[in-house]
Design a protein around this motif. Structure first.
Motif, PDB file in Angstrom:
ATOM      1  N   ALA A   1       7.380   1.050  -5.151  1.00 37.17           N
ATOM      2  CA  ALA A   1       7.435   2.356  -4.500  1.00 37.17           C
ATOM      3  C   ALA A   1       6.338   2.525  -3.458  1.00 37.17           C
ATOM      4  O   ALA A   1       6.522   3.237  -2.459  1.00 37.17           O
ATOM      5  CB  ALA A   1       7.344   3.461  -5.544  1.00 37.17           C
ATOM      6  N   ALA A   2       5.198   1.875  -3.670  1.00 43.08           N
ATOM      7  CA  ALA A   2       4.094   1.986  -2.713  1.00 43.08           C
ATOM      8  C   ALA A   2       4.428   1.312  -1.384  1.00 43.08           C
ATOM      9  O   ALA A   2       3.886   1.691  -0.337  1.00 43.08           O
ATOM     10  CB  ALA A   2       2.827   1.378  -3.309  1.00 43.08           C
ATOM     11  N   LYS A   3       5.314   0.330  -1.415  1.00 40.23           N
ATOM     12  CA  LYS A   3       5.634  -0.436  -0.206  1.00 40.23           C
ATOM     13  C   LYS A   3       6.977  -0.067   0.403  1.00 40.23           C
ATOM     14  O   LYS A   3       7.184  -0.230   1.609  1.00 40.23           O
ATOM     15  CB  LYS A   3       5.626  -1.933  -0.523  1.00 40.23           C
ATOM     16  CG  LYS A   3       4.280  -2.467  -1.009  1.00 40.23           C
ATOM     17  CD  LYS A   3       4.387  -3.938  -1.382  1.00 40.23           C
ATOM     18  CE  LYS A   3       3.065  -4.479  -1.908  1.00 40.23           C
ATOM     19  NZ  LYS A   3       3.188  -5.907  -2.311  1.00 40.23           N
ATOM     20  N   ALA A   4       7.894   0.417  -0.402  1.00 36.05           N
ATOM     21  CA  ALA A   4       9.260   0.664   0.075  1.00 36.05           C
ATOM     22  C   ALA A   4       9.317   1.910   0.944  1.00 36.05           C
ATOM     23  O   ALA A   4       8.589   2.890   0.715  1.00 36.05           O
ATOM     24  CB  ALA A   4      10.208   0.805  -1.111  1.00 36.05           C
ATOM     25  N   ASP A   5      10.205   1.889   1.920  1.00 37.16           N
ATOM     26  CA  ASP A   5      10.435   3.041   2.792  1.00 37.16           C
ATOM     27  C   ASP A   5      11.586   3.845   2.181  1.00 37.16           C
ATOM     28  O   ASP A   5      12.757   3.587   2.464  1.00 37.16           O
ATOM     29  CB  ASP A   5      10.785   2.564   4.207  1.00 37.16           C
ATOM     30  CG  ASP A   5      10.966   3.727   5.170  1.00 37.16           C
ATOM     31  OD1 ASP A   5      10.555   4.854   4.820  1.00 37.16           O
ATOM     32  OD2 ASP A   5      11.535   3.513   6.259  1.00 37.16           O
TER      33      ASP A   5
END
Length: 349
Positions: free
Chosen positions: A315-319
């Motif tokens: 979730a920290a990396k996904a757009d």
């Protein structure tokens, strides 16, 4: 009177003998979570069926569920409360609600190592309550439906399968077409029937509802190929009608099918990204289909600390779009609550 500070003395009770049960928020006039002292809690849990006032019982039911959700009452204790009180409770909405919550306790709120035993205890208790229920009563219907939803052992499947043949059906219990589909879906989930049996039932029920229920039963099958087909229909086929799509999603994830669900953890995250970017079928599928996938295909039976770590990193990396991020956040919160309850129960409370 006004409640102020950590302790508030109640003049009307000062100097009087302590009863076995002091029920806070009597008549439900306050908007608050209530917690009882240790002696009162033990009394309420052991004697809920003996409380003559329906509202007092409702307060106990509500308090016990709040405590289970807040990891202050073990899942086992909540299930024992339900088995002790549901058979005589007069509020049928409350009965059905407590039975659904008992299943949540036996699954989500119980650590994996203890789920089979606790679910069996709940199932055995429900069989006993069903046998004792008055023929044709609302209690009988509620208990039968709860039993179909809870059953997970082959011996339970064998007993339920007999209902479809009109055998060993409790006196007064009507096995209508809706209930036939519920039983068949349970048999599919347990793994004692295949698509051929579902297709045969579909031949019996040629309605639109029958088509939807057959799709749901196939989604529930304890079979990797059936799971793969159901996933494809739910996430890749734009032609599936919304009602059928929802039924497929609603029956895909089941406790007891953890090994079948393992391949779909990463696939769930991938479809979240596709929904966020409106790629593939998500360029045209509407809100109902997106919400069904986001809310129902989350692999809750596999949710543990390691999955949360994987989720947080992803979730920290996904757009992610706002609706997707909100759904993922809600699943995370629900998992944390479930894990706290599991750990509380595992500590022997």
């Amino acid at each position: 009177m006004e409640i102020d500070g950590e302790h508030t003395e109640i003049d009307a009770l000062a100097g009087r003998p302590r009863p076995d049960l002091i029920l806070l928020n009597h008549r439900d006039l306050g908007f608050a979570k209530i917690r009882l002292d240790e002696h009162s809690l033990a009394t309420a849990l052991a004697h809920i069926a003996d409380l003559p006032d329906a509202l007092a019982r409702a307060l106990v039911w509500s308090m016990a569920w709040d405590m289970a959700r807040d990891a202050q009452l073990s899942a086992a204790d909540y299930i024992d409360l339900v088995l002790r009180g549901a058979g005589s409770e007069t509020d049928m909405t409350g009965v059905r609600t407590s039975l659904r919550r008992a299943l949540s306790c036996a699954t989500a709120y119980t650590a994996p190592a203890g789920r089979e035993e606790l679910r069996s205890r709940l199932t055995d208790g429900l069989w006993g309550l069903l046998d004792a229920a008055a023929a044709g009563s609302q209690h009988q219907l509620a208990l039968a439906d709860a039993l179909v939803a809870t059953a997970a052992r082959p011996q339970d499947a064998q007993r339920l399968a007999r209902w479809l043949d009109g055998e060993a059906v409790p006196a007064g219990l009507v096995i209508d077409q809706d209930r036939r589909w519920e039983v068949l879906t349970t048999l599919a989930r347990i793994g004692v029937i295949d698509e051929t049996r579902i297709d045969a039932e579909r031949g019996r029920d040629r309605t639109i509802t029958g088509a939807e229920r057959a799709a749901g039963a196939k989604s529930a099958l304890a079979d990797p190929q059936a799971k793969a087909r159901a996933w494809q229909l739910a996430t890749e086929d734009p032609s599936v009608p919304n009602a059928t799509h929802r039924t497929i999603c609603a029956n895909f994830v089941h406790y007891g099918q953890e090994s079948l669900l393992e391949p779909y953890v990463e696939r769930y995250l991938q479809v979240c990204e596709l929904i966020s970017s409106h790629e593939g079928i998500w360029a045209t599928r509407g809100t109902a289909a997106r919400e069904a996938v986001l809310n129902m295909l989350w692999p809750a039976p596999l949710a543990d600390r390691s999955l949360l770590d994987r989720l947080d990193g992803w979730a920290a990396k996904a757009d992610l779009s706002a609706p997707v991020r909100r759904a993922v956040s809600e699943h995370r919160d629900q998992t944390l609550r479930a894990l706290a309850a599991q750990e509380f129960g595992a500590e022997g409370h």
